[in-house]
Design a protein around this motif. Structure first.
Motif, PDB file in Angstrom:
ATOM      1  N   LEU A  14       4.695  29.976  45.332  1.00 34.86           N
ATOM      2  CA  LEU A  14       5.876  30.217  46.171  1.00 34.86           C
ATOM      3  C   LEU A  14       5.586  30.161  47.667  1.00 34.86           C
ATOM      4  O   LEU A  14       6.452  29.749  48.450  1.00 34.86           O
ATOM      5  N   PHE A  15       4.394  30.590  48.057  1.00 36.46           N
ATOM      6  CA  PHE A  15       4.111  30.703  49.497  1.00 36.46           C
ATOM      7  C   PHE A  15       3.010  29.764  49.969  1.00 36.46           C
ATOM      8  O   PHE A  15       2.636  29.795  51.141  1.00 36.46           O
ATOM      9  N   GLY A  16       2.488  28.956  49.058  1.00 39.83           N
ATOM     10  CA  GLY A  16       1.481  27.967  49.453  1.00 39.83           C
ATOM     11  C   GLY A  16       0.174  28.575  49.909  1.00 39.83           C
ATOM     12  O   GLY A  16      -0.591  27.929  50.640  1.00 39.83           O
ATOM     13  N   GLU A  17      -0.116  29.796  49.498  1.00 42.65           N
ATOM     14  CA  GLU A  17      -1.368  30.448  49.903  1.00 42.65           C
ATOM     15  C   GLU A  17      -2.527  29.885  49.095  1.00 42.65           C
ATOM     16  O   GLU A  17      -2.405  29.640  47.895  1.00 42.65           O
ATOM     17  N   ARG A  18      -3.652  29.719  49.760  1.00 44.02           N
ATOM     18  CA  ARG A  18      -4.865  29.231  49.111  1.00 44.02           C
ATOM     19  C   ARG A  18      -6.016  30.168  49.471  1.00 44.02           C
ATOM     20  O   ARG A  18      -6.772  29.916  50.413  1.00 44.02           O
ATOM     21  N   PRO A  19      -6.162  31.289  48.743  1.00 46.82           N
ATOM     22  CA  PRO A  19      -7.247  32.226  49.046  1.00 46.82           C
ATOM     23  C   PRO A  19      -8.598  31.515  48.975  1.00 46.82           C
ATOM     24  O   PRO A  19      -8.848  30.719  48.064  1.00 46.82           O
ATOM     25  N   ASP A  20      -9.470  31.798  49.942  1.00 45.66           N
ATOM     26  CA  ASP A  20     -10.782  31.155  49.936  1.00 45.66           C
ATOM     27  C   ASP A  20     -11.725  31.847  48.952  1.00 45.66           C
ATOM     28  O   ASP A  20     -11.375  32.855  48.317  1.00 45.66           O
ATOM     29  N   ALA A  21     -12.920  31.295  48.825  1.00 44.63           N
ATOM     30  CA  ALA A  21     -13.881  31.792  47.841  1.00 44.63           C
ATOM     31  C   ALA A  21     -14.268  33.242  48.098  1.00 44.63           C
ATOM     32  O   ALA A  21     -14.459  34.029  47.160  1.00 44.63           O
ATOM     33  N   GLY A  50       4.772  42.525  40.789  1.00 38.37           N
ATOM     34  CA  GLY A  50       4.419  41.283  41.460  1.00 38.37           C
ATOM     35  C   GLY A  50       5.652  40.542  41.959  1.00 38.37           C
ATOM     36  O   GLY A  50       5.667  40.018  43.078  1.00 38.37           O
ATOM     37  N   ILE A  51       6.695  40.495  41.130  1.00 39.06           N
ATOM     38  CA  ILE A  51       7.951  39.848  41.533  1.00 39.06           C
ATOM     39  C   ILE A  51       8.609  40.630  42.676  1.00 39.06           C
ATOM     40  O   ILE A  51       9.159  40.044  43.616  1.00 39.06           O
ATOM     41  N   GLU A  52       8.530  41.955  42.584  1.00 41.60           N
ATOM     42  CA  GLU A  52       9.060  42.797  43.670  1.00 41.60           C
ATOM     43  C   GLU A  52       8.405  42.423  44.996  1.00 41.60           C
ATOM     44  O   GLU A  52       9.091  42.228  46.022  1.00 41.60           O
ATOM     45  N   ASP A  53       7.082  42.322  45.014  1.00 34.02           N
ATOM     46  CA  ASP A  53       6.363  41.977  46.244  1.00 34.02           C
ATOM     47  C   ASP A  53       6.752  40.597  46.752  1.00 34.02           C
ATOM     48  O   ASP A  53       6.916  40.388  47.962  1.00 34.02           O
ATOM     49  N   ALA A  54       6.911  39.646  45.819  1.00 34.56           N
ATOM     50  CA  ALA A  54       7.277  38.283  46.221  1.00 34.56           C
ATOM     51  C   ALA A  54       8.682  38.242  46.816  1.00 34.56           C
ATOM     52  O   ALA A  54       8.920  37.572  47.832  1.00 34.56           O
ATOM     53  N   PHE A  55       9.625  38.951  46.203  1.00 32.27           N
ATOM     54  CA  PHE A  55      10.987  39.026  46.747  1.00 32.27           C
ATOM     55  C   PHE A  55      10.960  39.607  48.168  1.00 32.27           C
ATOM     56  O   PHE A  55      11.621  39.090  49.080  1.00 32.27           O
ATOM     57  N   PHE A  56      10.192  40.689  48.329  1.00 27.69           N
ATOM     58  CA  PHE A  56      10.147  41.358  49.633  1.00 27.69           C
ATOM     59  C   PHE A  56       9.547  40.429  50.687  1.00 27.69           C
ATOM     60  O   PHE A  56      10.059  40.325  51.810  1.00 27.69           O
ATOM     61  N   LYS A  57       8.459  39.752  50.327  1.00 27.68           N
ATOM     62  CA  LYS A  57       7.812  38.858  51.289  1.00 27.68           C
ATOM     63  C   LYS A  57       8.731  37.691  51.652  1.00 27.68           C
ATOM     64  O   LYS A  57       8.785  37.286  52.816  1.00 27.68           O
ATOM     65  N   ALA A  58       9.457  37.167  50.666  1.00 28.28           N
ATOM     66  CA  ALA A  58      10.396  36.073  50.943  1.00 28.28           C
ATOM     67  C   ALA A  58      11.516  36.544  51.863  1.00 28.28           C
ATOM     68  O   ALA A  58      11.934  35.819  52.779  1.00 28.28           O
ATOM     69  N   ALA A  59      11.988  37.775  51.647  1.00 31.64           N
ATOM     70  CA  ALA A  59      13.079  38.309  52.476  1.00 31.64           C
ATOM     71  C   ALA A  59      12.643  38.484  53.917  1.00 31.64           C
ATOM     72  O   ALA A  59      13.407  38.202  54.851  1.00 31.64           O
ATOM     73  N   THR A  60      11.418  38.950  54.116  1.00 34.09           N
ATOM     74  CA  THR A  60      10.929  39.194  55.479  1.00 34.09           C
ATOM     75  C   THR A  60      10.323  37.943  56.103  1.00 34.09           C
ATOM     76  O   THR A  60       9.950  37.968  57.278  1.00 34.09           O
ATOM     77  N   GLY A  61      10.229  36.870  55.328  1.00 31.48           N
ATOM     78  CA  GLY A  61       9.719  35.612  55.858  1.00 31.48           C
ATOM     79  C   GLY A  61      10.855  34.655  56.114  1.00 31.48           C
ATOM     80  O   GLY A  61      11.519  34.695  57.153  1.00 31.48           O
ATOM     81  N   THR A  62      11.131  33.805  55.130  1.00 32.12           N
ATOM     82  CA  THR A  62      12.212  32.816  55.277  1.00 32.12           C
ATOM     83  C   THR A  62      13.582  33.475  55.282  1.00 32.12           C
ATOM     84  O   THR A  62      14.545  32.910  55.792  1.00 32.12           O
ATOM     85  N   GLY A  63      13.694  34.686  54.728  1.00 32.62           N
ATOM     86  CA  GLY A  63      14.988  35.370  54.707  1.00 32.62           C
ATOM     87  C   GLY A  63      15.433  35.872  56.057  1.00 32.62           C
ATOM     88  O   GLY A  63      16.630  36.104  56.288  1.00 32.62           O
ATOM     89  N   GLY A  64      14.477  36.064  56.955  1.00 33.98           N
ATOM     90  CA  GLY A  64      14.819  36.446  58.323  1.00 33.98           C
ATOM     91  C   GLY A  64      15.110  37.913  58.543  1.00 33.98           C
ATOM     92  O   GLY A  64      15.440  38.328  59.654  1.00 33.98           O
ATOM     93  N   ILE A  65      15.001  38.764  57.533  1.00 31.91           N
ATOM     94  CA  ILE A  65      15.257  40.188  57.704  1.00 31.91           C
ATOM     95  C   ILE A  65      13.978  40.866  58.204  1.00 31.91           C
ATOM     96  O   ILE A  65      12.862  40.458  57.841  1.00 31.91           O
ATOM     97  N   THR A  66      14.115  41.867  59.059  1.00 27.32           N
ATOM     98  CA  THR A  66      12.942  42.555  59.583  1.00 27.32           C
ATOM     99  C   THR A  66      12.333  43.448  58.506  1.00 27.32           C
ATOM    100  O   THR A  66      13.000  43.838  57.539  1.00 27.32           O
ATOM    101  N   ALA A  67      11.061  43.792  58.695  1.00 28.61           N
ATOM    102  CA  ALA A  67      10.361  44.630  57.715  1.00 28.61           C
ATOM    103  C   ALA A  67      11.032  45.994  57.581  1.00 28.61           C
ATOM    104  O   ALA A  67      11.142  46.548  56.480  1.00 28.61           O
ATOM    105  N   GLY A  68      11.499  46.540  58.716  1.00 23.26           N
ATOM    106  CA  GLY A  68      12.136  47.855  58.673  1.00 23.26           C
ATOM    107  C   GLY A  68      13.442  47.851  57.900  1.00 23.26           C
ATOM    108  O   GLY A  68      13.677  48.706  57.044  1.00 23.26           O
ATOM    109  N   MET A  69      14.308  46.888  58.188  1.00 23.50           N
ATOM    110  CA  MET A  69      15.595  46.818  57.497  1.00 23.50           C
ATOM    111  C   MET A  69      15.398  46.498  56.019  1.00 23.50           C
ATOM    112  O   MET A  69      16.100  47.034  55.145  1.00 23.50           O
ATOM    113  N   ALA A  70      14.434  45.615  55.714  1.00 20.28           N
ATOM    114  CA  ALA A  70      14.157  45.274  54.318  1.00 20.28           C
ATOM    115  C   ALA A  70      13.679  46.503  53.546  1.00 20.28           C
ATOM    116  O   ALA A  70      14.111  46.744  52.417  1.00 20.28           O
ATOM    117  N   THR A  71      12.785  47.279  54.153  1.00 20.53           N
ATOM    118  CA  THR A  71      12.268  48.481  53.492  1.00 20.53           C
ATOM    119  C   THR A  71      13.370  49.514  53.294  1.00 20.53           C
ATOM    120  O   THR A  71      13.464  50.137  52.229  1.00 20.53           O
TER     121      THR A  71
END
Length: 300
Positions: free
Chosen positions: A258-265, A19-40
């Motif tokens: 961390l990402f302010g997501e609010r999954p709906d019902a 779960g932490i791995e996924d959060a780090f990756f999403k943060a890197a490709t979001g606010t971190g500014g790195i592309t999905a390809g380079m991050a992977t």
């Protein structure tokens, strides 16, 4: 501490790591500014080096000709698909949605075991599969105009991982877990190269902040993978395996905080159906006396 309790705690720790791995990756490709390809690509290379060091420490050769055997080649092909689309899903789809759809992988493995490996399952587990797939539909929510394009990334990633887990059953038993780790993260690197080929512009090195986030992705991913390997070898698989669904709880908490997501019902309902169906299937396996190396249990 009993083996079952130790194995269950290791599995929970593994899911926390993932779960932490996924959060780090999403943060890197979001606010971190790195592309999905380079991050992977960076994630795969760093984790592969860590596993190579682990293999050497265990006295296991990093390279083995078993990598070229048919079973592992098939596993590698599915792993490329899973890693490629899972990375894209993490980058462009809410973390909660990606993680929820991923939980359907064991149900797809069970379905594949029936049609590919000839395993037999009873009507109750067939019903559980149907319920789980209804949960996926609730999350994806196809409409007359089609499925949300980004949700397809999560679906394809889940199918790739399910195929990988199913193919693991045909992998040579002589391959050490550390060697599977080296191969698996080499595939992650290859998936990164494939994504880079389709990204606009020239590849650029990540900024220090993004690079640090990807380092966190690699370390937490390796710790999670290693903990899960030990968990599945400790105690009864039927007791320990259901704790893999704790990954969704970790993902929902991190997505919210961390990402302010609010999954709906509807998303939460779909996730509950998937997890409930998966746990029911695992418990039915246990009552039926399924072998620990069945396709449903040999997930990595």
């Amino acid at each position: 501490m009993s083996d079952n309790l130790r194995g269950s705690l290791l599995m929970i720790f593994a899911m926390l790591g993932f779960g932490i791995e996924d959060a780090f990756f999403k943060a890197a490709t979001g606010t971190g500014g790195i592309t999905a390809g380079m991050a992977t690509l960076q994630f795969g290379l760093l984790a592969m080096v860590l596993y190579a060091v682990y293999a050497k420490a265990q006295g296991v050769p990093v390279w083995t000709t078993a990598y070229l055997k048919a079973g592992l080649m098939i596993r590698t092909g599915f792993e490329i698909v899973g890693r490629l689309f899972f990375a894209l899903s993490l980058a462009y789809t809410p973390l909660s949605t990606t993680s929820a759809i991923l939980q359907a992988a064991p149900l797809v493995v069970m379905l594949g075991a029936v049609f590919v490996l000839g395993e037999r399952i009873g009507p109750r587990r067939w019903a559980a599969m149907v319920v789980g797939f209804v949960g996926v539909v609730l999350i994806v929510r196809p409409s007359p105009s089609g499925i949300e394009p980004n949700a397809i990334f999560a679906l394809l990633g889940m199918i790739g991982f399910a195929g990988r887990d199913l193919a693991t059953r045909t992998a040579p038993a002589t391959v050490h877990a550390a060697q599977l780790g080296v191969l698996g993260f080499a595939v992650v690197s290859l998936a990164g190269v494939v994504i880079l080929c389709f990204e606009p512009g020239m590849p650029a090195l990540p900024a220090p902040g993004a690079a640090l986030l990807i380092c966190g992705t690699a370390v937490s991913g390796v710790l999670g993978y290693t903990a899960m390997t030990y968990a599945m070898r400790t105690g009864e698989v039927g007791v320990i395996a259901p704790f893999r669904y704790s990954r969704l709880i970790v993902a929902l908490i991190l997505a919210y905080t961390l990402f302010g997501e609010r999954p709906d019902a509807m998303t939460l309902s779909g996730a509950a159906l998937i997890v409930g169906a998966g746990i029911f299937s695992l418990l039915r396996d246990r009552r039926a006396g399924a072998k620990p190396d069945s396709a449903l249990h040999r997930l990595s």
